[in-house]
Design a protein around this motif. Structure first.
Motif, mmCIF file in Angstrom:
data_model
loop_
_atom_site.group_PDB
_atom_site.id
_atom_site.type_symbol
_atom_site.label_atom_id
_atom_site.label_comp_id
_atom_site.label_asym_id
_atom_site.label_seq_id
_atom_site.Cartn_x
_atom_site.Cartn_y
_atom_site.Cartn_z
ATOM 1 N N LYS A 39 36.259 -38.415 13.533
ATOM 2 C CA LYS A 39 35.213 -37.520 13.037
ATOM 3 C C LYS A 39 34.175 -37.232 14.114
ATOM 4 N N LYS A 42 35.656 -34.402 16.234
ATOM 5 C CA LYS A 42 35.717 -33.118 15.542
ATOM 6 C C LYS A 42 34.309 -32.554 15.341
ATOM 7 N N ASN A 67 35.041 -40.119 4.476
ATOM 8 C CA ASN A 67 34.577 -40.427 5.833
ATOM 9 C C ASN A 67 33.919 -39.195 6.455
ATOM 10 N N GLY A 170 45.452 -36.335 7.970
ATOM 11 C CA GLY A 170 44.895 -35.826 6.715
ATOM 12 C C GLY A 170 45.073 -34.322 6.716
ATOM 13 N N THR A 171 44.130 -33.626 7.373
ATOM 14 C CA THR A 171 44.262 -32.167 7.503
ATOM 15 C C THR A 171 45.190 -31.781 8.646
ATOM 16 N N THR A 174 43.216 -33.551 13.837
ATOM 17 C CA THR A 174 43.231 -34.533 14.918
ATOM 18 C C THR A 174 44.590 -34.540 15.603
ATOM 19 N N SER A 281 41.663 -44.242 13.949
ATOM 20 C CA SER A 281 40.780 -43.101 13.738
ATOM 21 C C SER A 281 39.493 -43.456 12.998
HETATM 22 C C1 LIG Z 1 39.604 -37.957 8.345
HETATM 23 C C2 LIG Z 1 40.456 -39.057 8.821
HETATM 24 C C3 LIG Z 1 41.772 -38.858 9.267
HETATM 25 C C4 LIG Z 1 42.448 -37.529 9.168
HETATM 26 O O1 LIG Z 1 42.108 -36.674 10.215
HETATM 27 P P1 LIG Z 1 42.612 -35.187 10.179
HETATM 28 O O2 LIG Z 1 42.070 -34.602 11.420
HETATM 29 O O3 LIG Z 1 42.024 -34.536 8.961
HETATM 30 O O4 LIG Z 1 44.089 -35.182 10.091
HETATM 31 C C5 LIG Z 1 42.467 -39.939 9.770
HETATM 32 N N1 LIG Z 1 41.917 -41.169 9.805
HETATM 33 C C6 LIG Z 1 40.676 -41.405 9.372
HETATM 34 C C7 LIG Z 1 40.160 -42.788 9.418
HETATM 35 C C8 LIG Z 1 39.907 -40.365 8.871
HETATM 36 O O5 LIG Z 1 38.654 -40.625 8.428
#
Ligand SMILES: *Cc1c(COP(=O)(O)O)cnc(C)c1O
Length: 297
Positions: A39, A42, A67, A170-171, A174, A281
């Motif tokens: 995060k 980004k 998060n 997630g999205t 990353t 992450s």
């Molecule tokens: C938000 C998050 C992700 C997902 O990241 P994306 O860029 O949305 O794929 C992965 N790991 C953690 C710990 C996150 O908080």
């Protein structure tokens, strides 16, 4: 968030030695106490974009343990921008600890029913306090090109020798950033935190230049029931992993990532001599929804 963080890469010396591979964890969870992990990268890009456009506030979307929401609140607080969170679900009698902290950083919350939230509407009430031109919107979870560009700065000089890069998805923003900055010889593997989200590959590709579209693999079999779902097997794995490595994980993203890593290494998925870099992450907010004592960390 102003200076580029020191990034620690931790080699797991003993755990996977017997399988003939080397596993290292990039500890993005350690770079900032609240704007955790991916995060940070980004948001750095989104906030710079918002500032360049002279925006006064950032508006974004998320759930009660997001998060992304708490990271946005803290990052905006540090950058002198207002933060507006559009939160999934009716306002509860008691806010989750994550949302309480977000409010502590000055974020203004607007709750939207689960039904309506699907379309990501901006509640009319937002415009009572803001002029439309001054608000910068970030998609749920920070999906988008600036986020991808920010995440493309995660890899660098120190990561050239790895053969594989693994990250939770997630999205997919990353992952797209990692693909962008990965070298030709590196395989990028994403572990989806969602169940059967077949839109992910096209969403990642949409953030990539044509030449490198498809230069990644997403594994869809490690979701443990779906987004933010967990099973006793996952929780006990996370505790085992912590006991082995002293690395905390969360059940939404990185617990599933490390589980997948462990599974793939143990089933000899990686050729002997592979050097695997796993991106921690960050973001442990989801764990705050578990009852005390579930996790040993
Ligand atoms: C938000 C998050 C992700 C997902 O990241 P994306 O860029 O949305 O794929 C992965 N790991 C953690 C710990 C996150 O908080």
């Amino acid at each position: 968030m102003n200076s580029f963080p020191q990034i620690e890469i931790e080699l797991l010396k003993n755990l996977y030695h017997a399988f003939g591979v080397e596993v290292s964890v990039m500890r993005l969870d350690k770079i900032h106490s609240v704007v955790s992990g991916n995060k940070w990268f980004k948001l750095k890009a989104y906030l710079a974009d918002a500032k360049a456009l002279n925006k006064k506030a950032i508006l974004t979307f998320g759930g009660a343990y997001s998060n992304h929401i708490i990271a946005t609140a803290a990052a905006c607080d540090g950058a002198g921008l207002k933060a507006i969170g559009v939160i999934r679900g009716e306002k509860p009698a008691k806010l989750s600890p994550t949302l309480q902290e977000a409010v502590g950083y000055g974020m203004q919350l607007h709750f939207v029913s689960r039904e309506k939230y699907k379309d990501k509407p901006i509640p009319e009430a937002v415009w009572d306090n803001y002029n439309k031109e001054t608000v910068y919107c970030i998609d749920e979870g920070g999906y988008g090109s600036p986020g991808c560009a920010g995440a493309a700065t995660i890899l660098g000089e120190t990561t050239k020798d790895y053969t594989h890069i693994m990250a939770a998805v997630g999205t997919g923003t990353t992952l797209a950033g990692l693909v962008t900055s990965s070298l030709l010889h590196q395989q990028v593997i994403g572990i989806s935190a969602l169940k059967n989200n077949q839109e992910l590959e096209p969403l990642v590709d949409a953030l990539l230049p044509r030449e490198i579209q498809g230069k990644f693999t997403i594994l869809h079999d490690y979701h443990f029931g779906g987004y933010a779902k967990h099973t006793p097997e996952l929780i006990s794995f996370m505790n085992w992993w912590y006991a082995q490595t002293s690395i905390p994980s969360d059940f939404v993203y990185t617990g599933k990532l490390f589980f997948a890593l462990n599974d793939l290494v143990s089933t000899q998925h990686f050729a002997t001599g592979s050097k695997i870099l796993v991106i921690h992450s960050g973001g442990l907010q989801g764990n705050r929804s578990l009852t005390n004592g579930t996790l040993i960390f």
